[in-house]
Design a protein around this motif. Sequence first.
Motif, mmCIF file in Angstrom:
data_model
loop_
_atom_site.group_PDB
_atom_site.id
_atom_site.type_symbol
_atom_site.label_atom_id
_atom_site.label_comp_id
_atom_site.label_asym_id
_atom_site.label_seq_id
_atom_site.Cartn_x
_atom_site.Cartn_y
_atom_site.Cartn_z
ATOM 1 N N GLU A 86 42.296 41.879 40.861
ATOM 2 C CA GLU A 86 42.680 43.241 41.151
ATOM 3 C C GLU A 86 42.298 44.333 40.324
ATOM 4 N N PHE A 87 41.945 44.103 39.139
ATOM 5 C CA PHE A 87 41.351 45.262 38.055
ATOM 6 C C PHE A 87 40.043 45.380 38.579
ATOM 7 N N PHE A 88 39.119 44.713 39.132
ATOM 8 C CA PHE A 88 37.811 45.081 39.595
ATOM 9 C C PHE A 88 37.985 45.293 41.276
ATOM 10 N N SER A 89 39.137 45.709 41.817
ATOM 11 C CA SER A 89 39.075 45.830 43.128
ATOM 12 C C SER A 89 38.169 46.830 43.520
ATOM 13 N N GLY A 90 37.521 46.624 44.495
ATOM 14 C CA GLY A 90 36.317 47.568 45.085
ATOM 15 C C GLY A 90 34.984 47.285 44.725
ATOM 16 N N LEU A 91 34.861 46.375 43.713
ATOM 17 C CA LEU A 91 33.555 45.958 43.183
ATOM 18 C C LEU A 91 33.298 44.638 43.899
ATOM 19 N N ASP A 92 32.079 44.139 44.005
ATOM 20 C CA ASP A 92 31.394 43.020 44.463
ATOM 21 C C ASP A 92 31.301 41.986 43.326
ATOM 22 N N SER A 93 30.939 42.452 42.167
ATOM 23 C CA SER A 93 31.142 41.658 41.061
ATOM 24 C C SER A 93 31.299 42.254 39.593
ATOM 25 N N ILE A 94 32.027 41.557 38.692
ATOM 26 C CA ILE A 94 32.192 42.134 37.429
ATOM 27 C C ILE A 94 31.115 42.581 36.848
ATOM 28 N N PRO A 95 31.114 43.871 36.467
ATOM 29 C CA PRO A 95 29.869 44.439 35.640
ATOM 30 C C PRO A 95 29.229 43.364 34.652
ATOM 31 N N TYR A 96 28.068 43.567 34.322
ATOM 32 C CA TYR A 96 27.366 42.885 33.460
ATOM 33 C C TYR A 96 27.097 43.184 32.151
ATOM 34 N N ARG A 97 27.253 44.554 31.949
ATOM 35 C CA ARG A 97 27.143 45.359 30.841
ATOM 36 C C ARG A 97 28.456 46.137 30.722
ATOM 37 N N GLY A 98 28.782 46.810 29.249
ATOM 38 C CA GLY A 98 29.893 47.735 29.167
ATOM 39 C C GLY A 98 31.046 47.274 28.860
ATOM 40 N N ILE A 99 32.016 48.004 28.660
ATOM 41 C CA ILE A 99 33.613 47.737 28.232
ATOM 42 C C ILE A 99 33.968 46.804 29.486
ATOM 43 N N ARG A 379 30.454 37.491 28.727
ATOM 44 C CA ARG A 379 30.393 36.032 29.096
ATOM 45 C C ARG A 379 31.297 35.914 30.451
ATOM 46 N N GLY A 380 32.345 36.786 30.174
ATOM 47 C CA GLY A 380 33.352 36.778 31.446
ATOM 48 C C GLY A 380 32.638 37.383 32.690
ATOM 49 N N SER A 381 31.642 37.849 32.687
ATOM 50 C CA SER A 381 30.935 38.732 33.746
ATOM 51 C C SER A 381 30.489 37.444 34.873
ATOM 52 N N PHE A 382 30.397 36.228 34.457
ATOM 53 C CA PHE A 382 29.853 35.187 35.125
ATOM 54 C C PHE A 382 31.053 34.647 36.047
ATOM 55 N N PHE A 383 32.390 35.099 35.794
ATOM 56 C CA PHE A 383 33.474 34.797 36.866
ATOM 57 C C PHE A 383 32.969 35.555 38.065
ATOM 58 N N SER A 384 33.330 34.947 39.393
ATOM 59 C CA SER A 384 33.337 35.273 40.408
ATOM 60 C C SER A 384 34.748 36.466 41.077
ATOM 61 N N LEU A 385 34.371 37.297 41.717
ATOM 62 C CA LEU A 385 35.508 38.064 42.470
ATOM 63 C C LEU A 385 35.920 37.427 43.587
ATOM 64 N N ASP A 386 35.264 36.485 44.256
ATOM 65 C CA ASP A 386 35.504 35.928 45.557
ATOM 66 C C ASP A 386 36.798 35.128 45.354
ATOM 67 N N PRO A 387 37.634 35.045 45.996
ATOM 68 C CA PRO A 387 39.004 34.420 45.704
ATOM 69 C C PRO A 387 38.819 33.003 46.232
ATOM 70 N N SER A 388 37.803 32.651 46.864
ATOM 71 C CA SER A 388 37.737 31.173 47.545
ATOM 72 C C SER A 388 36.678 30.510 46.574
ATOM 73 N N HIS A 389 36.106 31.270 45.503
ATOM 74 C CA HIS A 389 34.971 30.588 44.644
ATOM 75 C C HIS A 389 35.646 29.829 43.503
ATOM 76 N N VAL A 390 35.119 28.505 43.225
ATOM 77 C CA VAL A 390 35.684 27.757 42.516
ATOM 78 C C VAL A 390 35.659 28.322 40.995
#
Length: 526
Positions: A86-99, A379-390
């Motif tokens: 939910e924190f990343f709502s509106g984004l397709d993926s977690i940002p690779y850089r930055g805070i 490292r956490g940017s590799f998580f998926s925002l797709d709710p069906s992704h393992v």
Amino acid sequence: MNQSLVGSKTMVVSPHYLASSAGNTILLRGGNAFDAAVAVSACLAVVYPHMTGLGGDSFWLTYCSKEQKARAYNGSGRAGSKADREFFSGLDSIPYRGIKSIITVPGMIDSWDAILKKYGRLTLAEVLAPAIEYAASGFPLSNDQYENTVQRADVLRQDSDTASIFLPDNRLPNKNERFVQRNLANTLKQIAEKGRDEFYKGELAKRIVTSLQEKGGLLTFEDFSGHSGNWTEPISASYRDCTMFQVPPNSQGFAGLMILNILENYDLASIPHGSYEYYHLLTEVIKASFQDRNAVLTDPDFHPIPLEKLLSASYASEMAQSIDFSKAKDSFSEPVGNDTAYAAVVDEEGNCVSFIQSIYFEFGSGVVAGDTGIIMQNRGSFFSLDPSHVNRLEPNKRTFHTLMPAMACKNGKPYILYGTQGGEGQPQTQAAIITRMLDYHMNPQQAINEPRFLWGRTWGEATQELKLESRISQNVSDELEKAGHIVNRVAEFDGVMGHAHAILIDEQGFLHAGVDPRSDGEAVGR
């Protein structure tokens, strides 16, 4: 760079000569392989800061000669309690850089404490002394750090705390310029004096979290104070006359075992090394293992991973039968971070440590936590925002992790310690190195020096390329292209292939080492 040090009774290999030297110094001062490994790890966090650091993770394979047993330590961090999709709502993926890419707790400091408490002889302060000295007094900026600084200067400028360290006086540092990290030296002194809990529960932890939260970060003090890594049993498979060990998930180590299980179905020694058949077979086997890896790999506490099936001989035989020697299969890979540091240590008693650590991308998130000098991993940017992704993002979850140190044992004792930098490249380069040593009887340095390949997609590419170093013959390259591989010939010793290192313990107990010519590394033994 040293090649095999014939007659050596101890050995340290790492991607930076100062870190290797520090490990050797600890051995000379009465430390064992475990003490030396932590010293190397800490030094790499200082002298290879674009690859690894206190704000990152690590995985360890250990062998204690008294126990006569291999063990693994998972030093990776979990997503914070507030890190949800939910924190990343509106984004397709977690940002690779930055805070916003800083969503997992660093696990490396905890792993130092665990290794030393279980097997070390010296104190944390004693093994951190070389790293503190390098951070406080400075060291010659390496070629690799310089090149990465030039390439990522735009990332480093985004955070003022980061820029003040890595772009001193708002300029690019020069090669071999004295590079000093006073804030990092002070942080290391604090940890040396007060121990592991200072990083996770003490005043230092509060400073890290306060800085990150002021910049808009998600991690909390409770996330840090609740962190713990864990000892676990390695996973294994047989290859030729060796038992091959890897760390279990959330590491991708099982993919390395799957590759060898499939290759066990072939008489690889009858296939000329460096031929079309050699490169084609390894590439197709890698593709097959990656399909399963991508489908199941995540934190096993959140989703079961069918290792019994994936590592079975019957499944490997089935996969081997599906490989066509005349045609490349279509497959897909996700680009992942490529910057890591692998090292290994063997002492005179036969204790062994094979370990690897990373802040994920070069310079990680690009964000330093205030005045601590600690650059935080992404490292956490590799998580998926797709709710069906393992591997979907969930609070307190460990992500799919590329880090995978390796160890081969023969007759119940360590035989080869090996590993490499590079996300997707780790299983691939490991397969190349270990087959060269076990099937083609090359020494560690020759196995590392031989031309390398890398299949898959890297950042900024739209296709699944098969990168071949230009030392591979044009005829082989042409044959691979005819079979359907998308071939890209790269430099003779291209940095995209990563930094690989290895130690072999021969039947007399002598140690032989190989270090990657693409790195700033050294093999140090006595």
